[in-house]
Design a protein around this motif. Sequence first.
Motif, PDB file in Angstrom:
ATOM      1  N   ALA A 282      -5.179  -1.757  -1.341  1.00 26.27           N
ATOM      2  CA  ALA A 282      -4.458  -0.691  -2.030  1.00 26.27           C
ATOM      3  C   ALA A 282      -3.141  -1.231  -2.579  1.00 26.27           C
ATOM      4  CB  ALA A 282      -4.186   0.465  -1.071  1.00 26.27           C
ATOM      5  N   PRO A 283      -2.885  -1.063  -3.877  1.00 26.12           N
ATOM      6  CA  PRO A 283      -1.637  -1.563  -4.449  1.00 26.12           C
ATOM      7  C   PRO A 283      -0.481  -0.599  -4.188  1.00 26.12           C
ATOM      8  CG  PRO A 283      -2.905  -0.489  -6.142  1.00 26.12           C
ATOM      9  CD  PRO A 283      -3.751  -0.438  -4.886  1.00 26.12           C
ATOM     10  N   ASN A 284       0.720  -1.083  -4.411  1.00 26.61           N
ATOM     11  CA  ASN A 284       1.881  -0.206  -4.430  1.00 26.61           C
ATOM     12  C   ASN A 284       1.922   0.525  -5.764  1.00 26.61           C
ATOM     13  OD1 ASN A 284       3.534  -1.058  -1.901  1.00 26.61           O
ATOM     14  ND2 ASN A 284       2.948  -2.992  -2.849  1.00 26.61           N
ATOM     15  N   ALA A 285       2.425   1.740  -5.735  1.00 27.25           N
ATOM     16  CA  ALA A 285       2.522   2.544  -6.945  1.00 27.25           C
ATOM     17  C   ALA A 285       3.928   3.100  -7.092  1.00 27.25           C
ATOM     18  CB  ALA A 285       1.506   3.692  -6.908  1.00 27.25           C
ATOM     19  N   ARG A 286       4.470   2.944  -8.283  1.00 23.89           N
ATOM     20  CA  ARG A 286       5.727   3.575  -8.684  1.00 23.89           C
ATOM     21  C   ARG A 286       6.897   3.226  -7.769  1.00 23.89           C
ATOM     22  NH1 ARG A 286       1.787   7.193  -8.573  1.00 23.89           N
ATOM     23  NH2 ARG A 286       2.658   8.239  -6.741  1.00 23.89           N
TER      24      ARG A 286
ATOM     25  N   GLY B 110       0.787  -1.220   0.000  1.00 31.68           N
ATOM     26  CA  GLY B 110       0.000   0.000   0.000  1.00 31.68           C
ATOM     27  C   GLY B 110       0.820   1.272   0.000  1.00 31.68           C
ATOM     28  N   THR B 111       1.942   1.295  -0.718  1.00 34.03           N
ATOM     29  CA  THR B 111       2.862   2.435  -0.692  1.00 34.03           C
ATOM     30  C   THR B 111       2.952   3.098  -2.063  1.00 34.03           C
ATOM     31  OG1 THR B 111       4.847   1.191  -1.321  1.00 34.03           O
ATOM     32  CG2 THR B 111       4.235   1.186   1.010  1.00 34.03           C
ATOM     33  N   GLU B 112       3.633   4.248  -2.092  1.00 35.88           N
ATOM     34  CA  GLU B 112       3.935   4.899  -3.369  1.00 35.88           C
ATOM     35  C   GLU B 112       5.344   5.486  -3.326  1.00 35.88           C
ATOM     36  OE1 GLU B 112       1.065   8.013  -3.916  1.00 35.88           O
ATOM     37  OE2 GLU B 112       2.103   9.406  -2.562  1.00 35.88           O
ATOM     38  N   ASP B 113       6.015   5.445  -4.471  1.00 35.18           N
ATOM     39  CA  ASP B 113       7.297   6.141  -4.653  1.00 35.18           C
ATOM     40  C   ASP B 113       8.348   5.725  -3.629  1.00 35.18           C
ATOM     41  OD1 ASP B 113       6.248   7.733  -6.814  1.00 35.18           O
ATOM     42  OD2 ASP B 113       5.208   8.925  -5.305  1.00 35.18           O
ATOM     43  N   VAL B 114       8.404   4.439  -3.301  1.00 29.35           N
ATOM     44  CA  VAL B 114       9.449   3.924  -2.417  1.00 29.35           C
ATOM     45  C   VAL B 114      10.612   3.422  -3.277  1.00 29.35           C
ATOM     46  CG1 VAL B 114      10.043   2.162  -0.714  1.00 29.35           C
ATOM     47  CG2 VAL B 114       7.826   3.313  -0.602  1.00 29.35           C
ATOM     48  N   VAL B 115      11.834   3.789  -2.879  1.00 29.79           N
ATOM     49  CA  VAL B 115      13.034   3.313  -3.562  1.00 29.79           C
ATOM     50  C   VAL B 115      13.704   2.274  -2.681  1.00 29.79           C
ATOM     51  CG1 VAL B 115      15.270   3.939  -4.526  1.00 29.79           C
ATOM     52  CG2 VAL B 115      13.329   5.514  -4.749  1.00 29.79           C
ATOM     53  N   VAL B 116      13.891   1.071  -3.226  1.00 32.89           N
ATOM     54  CA  VAL B 116      14.573  -0.024  -2.531  1.00 32.89           C
ATOM     55  C   VAL B 116      15.835  -0.319  -3.327  1.00 32.89           C
ATOM     56  CG1 VAL B 116      14.393  -2.393  -1.692  1.00 32.89           C
ATOM     57  CG2 VAL B 116      12.350  -0.938  -1.771  1.00 32.89           C
TER      58      VAL B 116
ATOM     59  N   ASP C 134       1.504  -7.027  -7.167  1.00 35.10           N
ATOM     60  CA  ASP C 134       0.584  -6.019  -7.673  1.00 35.10           C
ATOM     61  C   ASP C 134       0.516  -6.050  -9.205  1.00 35.10           C
ATOM     62  OD1 ASP C 134      -0.225  -4.885  -5.225  1.00 35.10           O
ATOM     63  OD2 ASP C 134       1.614  -3.731  -5.116  1.00 35.10           O
ATOM     64  N   GLN C 135       1.702  -6.055  -9.837  1.00 36.52           N
ATOM     65  CA  GLN C 135       1.843  -6.123 -11.287  1.00 36.52           C
ATOM     66  C   GLN C 135       1.094  -4.995 -11.999  1.00 36.52           C
ATOM     67  OE1 GLN C 135       1.492 -10.051 -13.044  1.00 36.52           O
ATOM     68  NE2 GLN C 135       1.919 -11.031 -11.078  1.00 36.52           N
ATOM     69  N   ARG C 136       1.120  -3.826 -11.402  1.00 38.90           N
ATOM     70  CA  ARG C 136       0.491  -2.681 -12.046  1.00 38.90           C
ATOM     71  C   ARG C 136       0.991  -1.408 -11.355  1.00 38.90           C
ATOM     72  NH1 ARG C 136      -3.329  -5.025  -8.654  1.00 38.90           N
ATOM     73  NH2 ARG C 136      -4.660  -3.627  -7.407  1.00 38.90           N
ATOM     74  N   ASN C 137       0.534  -0.280 -11.839  1.00 41.61           N
ATOM     75  CA  ASN C 137       0.801   1.016 -11.203  1.00 41.61           C
ATOM     76  C   ASN C 137       2.251   1.465 -11.287  1.00 41.61           C
ATOM     77  OD1 ASN C 137      -1.906   1.543 -10.426  1.00 41.61           O
ATOM     78  ND2 ASN C 137      -1.659   0.155  -8.700  1.00 41.61           N
TER      79      ASN C 137
END
Length: 352
Positions: free
Chosen positions: A307-311, A274-280, A331-334
Motif C-alpha cells: 500500500a502506498p502513501n497518499a497525499r 501505507g499512510t494517508e494525509d500525514v503532515v510532516v 512511492d512517487q504517486r498518489n
Amino acid sequence: MARPNLTRPNATRPDAAGPNAAGPNVHRVQPGASVQAAVDAAHPGDVVELAAGNYPGSVTIATDGVTLRGQGNRSVLVPDPADHSACAAAGNGLCVTGVADDRGMPVRPVSGAVVESLAVAGFAKNGIAAAVTDKLTVHQVASHDNGLQGISVEMSTRTVLTENEARDNGQAGIFVANWFDRKGGALETRGTQVAANRLTGNRIGLQLRRVRDLTATGNLASGNCGGIFVVGDDGVPRAGSLSIANNVVRANNRYCEPNPRLDSVQGTGILLTGTEDVVVSENLITDHSGTSPMSGGIVLYPSVVGAPNARAVVTDNILADNLPVDLADLDQRNGSSFMTNSCRTSQPAGHC
C-alpha cells in the motif's frame, strides 16, 4: 488533563475509603508494601503515592480517575518472579486495562487514569501496557530495558504522553496502535498527544501504527535504529490524518534485524509507510546513515502489503547529513507534496 488538587491531602492507609470533600485521598506506599493493594483500595480521584525505592511486581489500574505517582526515577517498578497476576504473566510492568469484546472493540474503557513521576524497568514485554483507555495521562515516566515497548497504548482515545523517557527497549520506546497483534482499520484516537518525550536506544523511537487523529510534537528521537515511524497498510480506514511536527530526529543509526512485517532498520529518521494525509512539518532531521532500503532522513515507503502513501505533506523541515538521501519518496504517486524543505539530496531530485 487537570491533575488532582493535593493542597489538602487526606493521608490514608491503603484500605481507606473513597474521596474526601477536602481533597483526594492519598494512599502512601513504602518499599516492601503492596502497590497493587493500594491501587485496589483507591476510588476515582484518589492518589497512590510511592516513596522512593524499588517495588517488585506488576501493577494493574482498572479504576477510573486513579493517579499513580512516584518520586521520579527513585520510585521503580521491577519484575517479581513470584508475581502471578495477569499483568505479570503477560510480561508487563504496569497495566491500565479496560474491557473489550471478543472482536477487540472497547466496551468499558478505563477513563482518566494518571501515571506520573516513576520508573518501570526490566520487564519481559512492555514497561507500561495500556489498552482500552480514555483520557489516560503518562507523564515524566522513565521506561527502560523492557523486552518490547517502553510505553504501549492500544485501542485507546484522547491519550496524553508527555515528558517521558523511553530508552533501551526491545521494540518501540513509545508505541501507539489499534492492537499490537491484530489487523484492521486504523483507530480514531480523538486527539491523542505525544509530546516532549525523549526516545533513545530502542528499535524504533516512536511508532504510530494504524492510528488517526494524533499529534507528535517536540519529541527527541536519537540513537535508535529508526526515529519516528507512521505505519499503515491497506486496511480501512487508513492510518494517517495526523501531524508530525517540531521534533528533533538525530543519528538513529543502530542496526536492527528484519522481522516478518518490516525489513531491517538502520539510519531512518521519519518513515511513512501505507499512510494517508500525514503532515510532516518543521522537524530537524540530521546525521542518519544505513544500509536498509528505508534509510534516509524522511522516507515515504510502500507498506508490507504494497500500500502506498497518499497525499502526504512534507514541508518546512530541515534535513542535513542523511545518507543515502535527505528526503526519499519511494512511492512517487498518489498526490504527496514537498514544499520549502531545507535539504541537499532527494529521490527523486527536486524535492529540496
